[in-house]
Design an enzyme around this catalytic site. Structure first.
Site, short mmCIF file in Angstrom:
data_model
loop_
_atom_site.label_atom_id
_atom_site.label_comp_id
_atom_site.label_asym_id
_atom_site.label_seq_id
_atom_site.Cartn_x
_atom_site.Cartn_y
_atom_site.Cartn_z
N TYR A 25 -8.88 6.79 -1.00
CA TYR A 25 -7.46 7.06 -0.81
C TYR A 25 -6.78 5.74 -0.48
O TYR A 25 -6.90 5.23 0.64
CB TYR A 25 -7.29 8.07 0.32
CG TYR A 25 -5.88 8.56 0.57
CD1 TYR A 25 -4.84 8.29 -0.30
CD2 TYR A 25 -5.60 9.32 1.71
CE1 TYR A 25 -3.55 8.75 -0.06
CE2 TYR A 25 -4.31 9.80 1.96
CZ TYR A 25 -3.30 9.50 1.08
OH TYR A 25 -2.03 9.95 1.34
N LYS B 288 -7.65 8.10 -5.22
CA LYS B 288 -6.27 8.59 -5.16
C LYS B 288 -5.39 7.37 -4.89
O LYS B 288 -5.42 6.80 -3.79
CB LYS B 288 -6.10 9.64 -4.06
CG LYS B 288 -4.66 10.12 -3.90
CD LYS B 288 -4.49 10.97 -2.66
CE LYS B 288 -3.02 11.35 -2.47
NZ LYS B 288 -2.77 12.03 -1.18
#
Length: 300
Positions: free
Chosen positions: A134, A162
């Protein structure tokens, strides 16, 4: 593990006193699975993990796994300031049988790329599960740069990222230089660009209350390869993106959207406060237009 489709970072429904409504949480999961989302994430910032105790985080991850019952993959968030807490969440994810974990940079400490990579590798060893990284420098203070990606790439578990930097050059970098790390859209107003550059999945808070519309965009671009249709849907979604991403009321908007659909979401925990009447009215108007427009596009 291959990440495809819409992954919804679950909200945490609260009663007015701030306590967690577990029945509403399970009902929300059932609604999302019925709507066709492809995966669920528990313990992300949309779920207000930062306002929960470690016991609550583990309990909610366990409840999510039980409620899902293997129908879609469960990803468990591990982000924490302390490495020990991230390891605790990683171990809990493995224990409950989660399919994968979400690993971000530790907020506030601002580690070097090497230090951040060693932090991520320690979390990896604790779970030995597929990992979606992330990258959110706006919240974490640092970027998962090339040195970081090269170091963590030594473990087969780091299979997706992500990307939430908002920097379109990062999309180009990941697509060209790191094709072995699956690119997942983490910046909602760039979803079309992510799909055009080969992204197959989208982690989107808005799918908590507009799953059909988010699935429609993913399907048009990724499944059908119809980017003309995708541009029309994305254009219709842009007013929503502006409401969600600007003004610092992302979680509040998501929770109000869930309640617009008839499901309890409740207020956010402090320090956040709920939306005022004008904010609610603006969101409701945008959602009405978006639903109507996407329905018309889908009906053609």
């Amino acid at each position: 593990m291959k990440f495809e489709g819409i992954y919804t970072p679950l909200i945490t429904p609260h009663r007015e006193d701030g306590s967690i409504d577990r029945d509403a949480f399970v009902a929300h999961i059932e609604n999302l699975i019925a709507a066709g989302v492809h995966g669920l994430i528990n313990g992300g910032s949309t779920g207000e993990y930062y306002a929960q105790s470690m016991d609550e985080r583990i309990e909610m991850a366990t409840l999510a796994k039980e409620a899902i019952g293997g129908r879609v993959p469960l990803m468990v968030g591990t982000v924490a300031i302390r490495l020990e807490d991230s390891i605790t969440m990683a171990e809990a994810a493995a224990k409950i049988g989660a399919e994968c974990i979400l690993v971000g940079s530790p907020p506030y400490s601002v580690p070097t790329e090497r230090e951040n990579a060693l932090n991520a590798l320690a979390i990896d060893r604790a779970a030995d599960l597929p990992i979606m990284l992330y990258n959110y420098p706006g919240r974490m203070g640092i970027n998962m740069g090339e040195e970081f990606l090269d170091r963590v790439g030594r473990s087969r578990n780091f299979c997706a990222i992500k990307e939430s930097s908002g920097d379109i050059n990062r999309v180009h970098l990941l697509a060209r230089d790191y094709p072995h790390i699956q690119m997942s859209c983490g910046m909602d107003d760039q979803a079309l660009e992510f799909f055009a550059w080969g992204g197959q999945s989208w982690v989107c808070g808005g799918s908590n209350f507009l799953p059909a519309e988010h699935i429609a965009l993913w399907k048009a671009c990724v499944v059908e390869g119809n980017f003309a249709k995708g541009r029309r849907i994305m254009s219709a979604m842009m007013p929503l993106m502006r409401v969600l991403e600007q003004g610092g009321k992302f979680i509040q908007c998501i929770k109000h959207g869930v309640e617009m659909n008839g499901y309890l979401a409740g207020p956010p925990r402090p320090p956040l406060k709920g939306l005022n009447k004008d904010d609610k009215r603006q969101l409701e108007q945008v959602v009405r237009v978006l639903k109507r427009t996407v329905a018309e596009i889908e009906a053609e």
